[in-house]
Design a protein around this motif. Structure first.
Motif, PDB file in Angstrom:
ATOM      1  N   GLY A 147      -3.926   1.345   2.521  1.00 21.86           N
ATOM      2  CA  GLY A 147      -4.199   0.609   3.664  1.00 21.86           C
ATOM      3  C   GLY A 147      -3.985  -0.933   3.719  1.00 21.86           C
ATOM      4  N   ALA A 148      -3.780  -1.492   2.404  1.00 26.71           N
ATOM      5  CA  ALA A 148      -3.468  -3.109   2.508  1.00 26.71           C
ATOM      6  C   ALA A 148      -1.913  -3.198   2.827  1.00 26.71           C
ATOM      7  N   ASN A 149      -1.226  -2.193   2.738  1.00 26.59           N
ATOM      8  CA  ASN A 149       0.324  -2.564   3.169  1.00 26.59           C
ATOM      9  C   ASN A 149       0.835  -1.214   3.648  1.00 26.59           C
ATOM     10  N   MET A 150       0.413  -1.025   4.918  1.00 19.06           N
ATOM     11  CA  MET A 150       1.006   0.271   5.645  1.00 19.06           C
ATOM     12  C   MET A 150       1.491   0.030   7.025  1.00 19.06           C
ATOM     13  N   ALA A 151       2.175   0.623   7.666  1.00 19.49           N
ATOM     14  CA  ALA A 151       2.681   0.756   9.013  1.00 19.49           C
ATOM     15  C   ALA A 151       2.866   1.823   9.740  1.00 19.49           C
ATOM     16  N   LEU A 152       2.456   2.064  11.172  1.00 16.07           N
ATOM     17  CA  LEU A 152       2.974   3.158  11.736  1.00 16.07           C
ATOM     18  C   LEU A 152       3.265   3.075  12.876  1.00 16.07           C
ATOM     19  N   GLY A 203     -11.919   5.523   1.620  1.00 22.07           N
ATOM     20  CA  GLY A 203     -10.712   6.152   1.922  1.00 22.07           C
ATOM     21  C   GLY A 203     -10.260   6.475   3.252  1.00 22.07           C
ATOM     22  N   SER A 204     -10.581   5.561   4.187  1.00 22.44           N
ATOM     23  CA  SER A 204     -10.545   5.583   5.739  1.00 22.44           C
ATOM     24  C   SER A 204      -8.950   5.754   5.947  1.00 22.44           C
ATOM     25  N   GLU A 205      -8.251   5.063   5.353  1.00 25.82           N
ATOM     26  CA  GLU A 205      -6.757   5.068   5.736  1.00 25.82           C
ATOM     27  C   GLU A 205      -6.112   6.209   5.052  1.00 25.82           C
TER      28      GLU A 205
END
Length: 313
Positions: free
Chosen positions: A167-172, A197-199
């Motif tokens: 989650g600290a480094n993601m893109a959609l 674990g939400s992401e």
């Protein structure tokens, strides 16, 4: 998404609560992005902060393409869900308020999204920045909680893969953001113990629906670890939250009937017994046995919560 979705090449979303000092460092790193200012937007959701967060955001508003939203109800997933409909970027990137992004971070994620049209999920490496002195066994990439506690995600070759980003480094891509939301029963919510674990839950749901992920090694970030986050008590509490998240997300051993409880409770009892008899061992072997006990403690606690939720429905 709003009617003017796609007005920017990218949006960056951050949820923050009572971390004004680390947030200021994160904003300073975002101000160094190579992407032109008019090509992206930054949306920060203040999740009920009571410290100097509002002043920090006001101080940076002129230096960043910043919009500030508020969600007073505690919960990181709830805060991010409040921001998703406001995002107007073709690519929506996520990071945290204790992260330092590299100058090329956002531009590299965007370029990768053009190179890999078959992918809809993107992420890059995360390198922890430890305080001094941190024991070598905790600094090690092989530390058993390297990813769950510190978000460590090593660089690999660029391209499609099965491993999901953190989650600290993601893109959609924006089409995913338009249709999907974070599960608000998972993630930090102001309580001492929660399901972590939400992401991961969201990304796993997307992968199960056929979406593909690409790793972008050049789009790196650094996660600043605070002194209390290397203390044994904090790490073991983290292990318990990981156990809770595993129960809620994977549910492999969550009992569906009375017959399912004895095996699960035996796992907890056995792990607890081993941890109590591990005091003569040196770390990291001792810590690993303690971690397992706390993991199963969290797993059992969340399984009981899930049972209560099923009965309430």
């Amino acid at each position: 998404m709003t009617a003017d979705s796609g007005a920017y090449a990218a949006s960056v979303l951050i949820a923050t609560r009572d971390r004004s000092e680390s947030l200021a460092r994160t904003l300073a790193s975002l101000a160094e992005q190579k992407l032109p200012r008019d090509a992206w937007e930054l949306i920060i959701v203040d999740n009920g902060s009571r410290d100097a967060t509002a002043q920090v955001l006001a101080d940076w508003k002129g230096a960043l393409p910043l919009r500030v939203l508020t969600e007073p109800r505690p919960g990181k997933s709830r805060a991010l869900n409040a921001a998703l409909p406001a995002a107007r970027g073709a690519l929506v990137a996520f990071t945290d308020d204790d992260v330092l992004v590299s100058p090329g971070w956002l531009a590299d994620l965007l370029e990768a999204s053009r190179r890999w049209p078959e992918a809809s999920i993107f992420g890059g490496p995360i390198e922890p920045v430890f305080p001094d002195p941190t024991p070598a066994w905790i600094r090690s990439p092989d530390f058993v909680l390297a990813s769950e506690a510190f978000g460590r995600w090593p660089a690999a070759a660029e391209g499609l893969g099965e491993r999901l980003p953190y989650g600290a480094n993601m893109a959609l891509r924006d089409r995913l953001v338009a249709r999907h939301r974070f599960d608000e029963s998972i993630g930090p919510d102001g309580a001492a113990s929660y399901a972590q674990g939400s992401e991961y839950e969201l990304l796993r749901r997307l992968r199960d629906a056929g979406e593909r992920a690409a790793h972008v090694p050049s789009a790196g970030v650094r996660h600043v670890i605070l002194p209390h986050q290397i203390e044994r008590a904090w790490l073991l509490a983290r292990a318990e939250r990981v156990g809770r998240g595993s129960a809620r997300i994977k549910r492999k051993r969550v009992p569906r009937s009375a017959l399912g409880w004895p095996p699960l409770l035996l796992r907890l009892l056995a792990a607890t017994w081993r941890a109590r008899h591990a005091r003569r061992l040196a770390d990291p072997a001792r810590f690993e046995l303690e971690r397992r006990a706390h993991h199963w403690r969290g797993y059992v606690a969340e399984s009981r919560r899930l049972r209560r939720e099923r009965r309430a429905r």
